[in-house]
Design an enzyme around this catalytic site. Structure first.
Site, PDB file in Angstrom:
ATOM      1  N   ARG A 231       5.201 -48.346 -84.879  1.00  0.00           N
ATOM      2  CA  ARG A 231       6.115 -48.472 -85.926  1.00  0.00           C
ATOM      3  C   ARG A 231       7.073 -47.198 -85.397  1.00  0.00           C
ATOM      4  O   ARG A 231       6.937 -46.301 -85.225  1.00  0.00           O
ATOM      5  CB  ARG A 231       5.758 -48.164 -87.497  1.00  0.00           C
ATOM      6  N   ASP A 255       9.494 -50.548 -78.231  1.00  0.00           N
ATOM      7  CA  ASP A 255       9.230 -51.827 -78.867  1.00  0.00           C
ATOM      8  C   ASP A 255      10.060 -51.909 -80.324  1.00  0.00           C
ATOM      9  O   ASP A 255      10.427 -52.795 -80.925  1.00  0.00           O
ATOM     10  CB  ASP A 255       8.059 -52.700 -78.825  1.00  0.00           C
ATOM     11  N   GLU A 260      16.194 -51.016 -87.342  1.00  0.00           N
ATOM     12  CA  GLU A 260      16.149 -52.439 -86.709  1.00  0.00           C
ATOM     13  C   GLU A 260      16.906 -53.383 -87.295  1.00  0.00           C
ATOM     14  O   GLU A 260      16.881 -53.500 -88.330  1.00  0.00           O
ATOM     15  CB  GLU A 260      14.403 -52.797 -86.403  1.00  0.00           C
ATOM     16  N   HIS A 279      11.201 -55.458 -80.625  1.00  0.00           N
ATOM     17  CA  HIS A 279      10.154 -55.677 -81.596  1.00  0.00           C
ATOM     18  C   HIS A 279       9.533 -57.153 -81.312  1.00  0.00           C
ATOM     19  O   HIS A 279       9.349 -57.971 -82.349  1.00  0.00           O
ATOM     20  CB  HIS A 279      10.568 -55.572 -83.391  1.00  0.00           C
ATOM     21  N   SER A 281       6.653 -57.526 -79.041  1.00  0.00           N
ATOM     22  CA  SER A 281       5.362 -57.215 -78.372  1.00  0.00           C
ATOM     23  C   SER A 281       4.288 -57.998 -78.845  1.00  0.00           C
ATOM     24  O   SER A 281       3.331 -58.335 -78.204  1.00  0.00           O
ATOM     25  CB  SER A 281       5.080 -55.613 -78.394  1.00  0.00           C
TER      26      SER A 281
END
Length: 320
Positions: A231, A255, A260, A279, A281
């Protein structure tokens, strides 16, 4: 007697819907991602598969029938955990569904930084033939996996194929296969100076928020790479930017981010020693299959039989 109600707030194959109906004949099963499909039934639902933010005001009312939520994601930090705990609602996560795709991304980022693949892609676009001083390899190096859950364990397994020495940090400190040395979080600063790669696979909790800042980056090798697929809030982002700008660490594969989508004015976008993925992955062609077949269906069988040994049962005190 009216049927009990189950909401599945995702689009799933008809074969899965039929399987679930056969396993739970006492339930009416409502399936669909669109809000207008599930919203009218939110208050009456006993089981919800796939949490939506709007469900909080619809399902967590005083006379709600809600008893069990099967999260569609592994992370549950965005859910109203304190309210769910107070109401005694069982919550199970999709932990483990990401182990293969995320571990693949971890090594894609590690190998990309090590072998300068991202640099060569940019050079390809410029039709530029340049060595770029690439001279590192991953074999035999030390990897520190911070958070040895299902993703961390799969990452450790793959690391052994590269003959890496694996150091792990987990809350329990309990040993596991393919991890040469295991530590508890209070010994993090013993681990960081030894690692060539530091991989963060942690959930976001009160304990992990802002866990990595200037002190941790200064503890790492100047030649070390940081990978974060956990995170964004686990890292103090502006302090990471500074560490990268000042070459305190060699680079980062990221990632996840504090905010975001990553803001356009973030310095991270333009850094040569950073690889950014949006984000993604955990994205995989097998996501629905794994959530339904590996987690929800086995849990549904236990739930119907009144058994409490559900897979991925969230501990509200820990936050995961």
């Amino acid at each position: 007697m009216s049927k009990r109600l189950m909401l599945i707030t995702q689009n799933i194959a008809e074969a899965y819907t039929q399987q679930i109906k056969e396993l739970a004949p006492d339930f009416e099963v409502i399936v669909g991602k669109d809000k207008e499909i599930w919203e009218p039934y939110a208050k009456e639902a006993e089981i919800v598969v796939g949490w939506k933010k709007d469900l909080e005001k619809l399902s967590l009312v005083e006379d709600s029938n809600l008893r069990w939520i099967q999260s569609w994601s592994a992370g549950v930090n965005s859910m109203p955990l304190s309210t769910l705990s107070e109401k005694g609602i069982v919550l199970t996560s999709a932990n483990g569904v990401h182990a293969y795709p995320i571990s693949e991304t971890i090594f894609a980022l590690m190998l990309g930084l090590t072998r300068k693949i991202h640099t060569y892609v940019k050079q390809q676009q410029q039709k530029k033939w340049h060595h770029a001083q690439m001279n590192l390899e991953i074999h035999g190096k030390i990897i520190g996996i911070i958070g040895v859950g299902e993703i961390g364990k799969e990452t450790a397994r793959i690391a052994k194929a590269f003959r890496m020495n694996v150091m792990g940090v987990r809350h329990s400190g309990k040993p596991t296969d393919n991890v040469d040395e295991m530590f508890t979080p209070d010994r993090l600063h013993e681990v960081l100076p030894k690692c060539d790669y530091v991989v963060i696979t942690l959930p976001l909790t009160e304990e992990t928020e802002r866990m990595f800042g200037v002190e941790e980056f200064n503890s790492m090798k100047k030649s070390a790479f940081l990978i974060n697929i956990g995170r964004g809030e686990v890292i103090v982002e502006n302090e990471l930017v500074q560490a990268l700008q000042e070459n305190v660490i060699a680079g980062a594969g990221l990632d996840v981010f504090t905010k975001e989508p990553l803001e356009e004015n973030s310095p991270l976008w333009g850094m040569e020693n950073v690889i950014i993925t949006p984000h993604t992955s955990g994205s995989t062609e097998h996501y629905t299959k794994r959530v339904i077949e590996d987690i929800f269906v086995p849990n549904l069988k236990h739930y119907i039989n009144g058994e409490k040994n559900l897979k991925n049962l969230v501990d509200y005190q820990k936050g995961y």
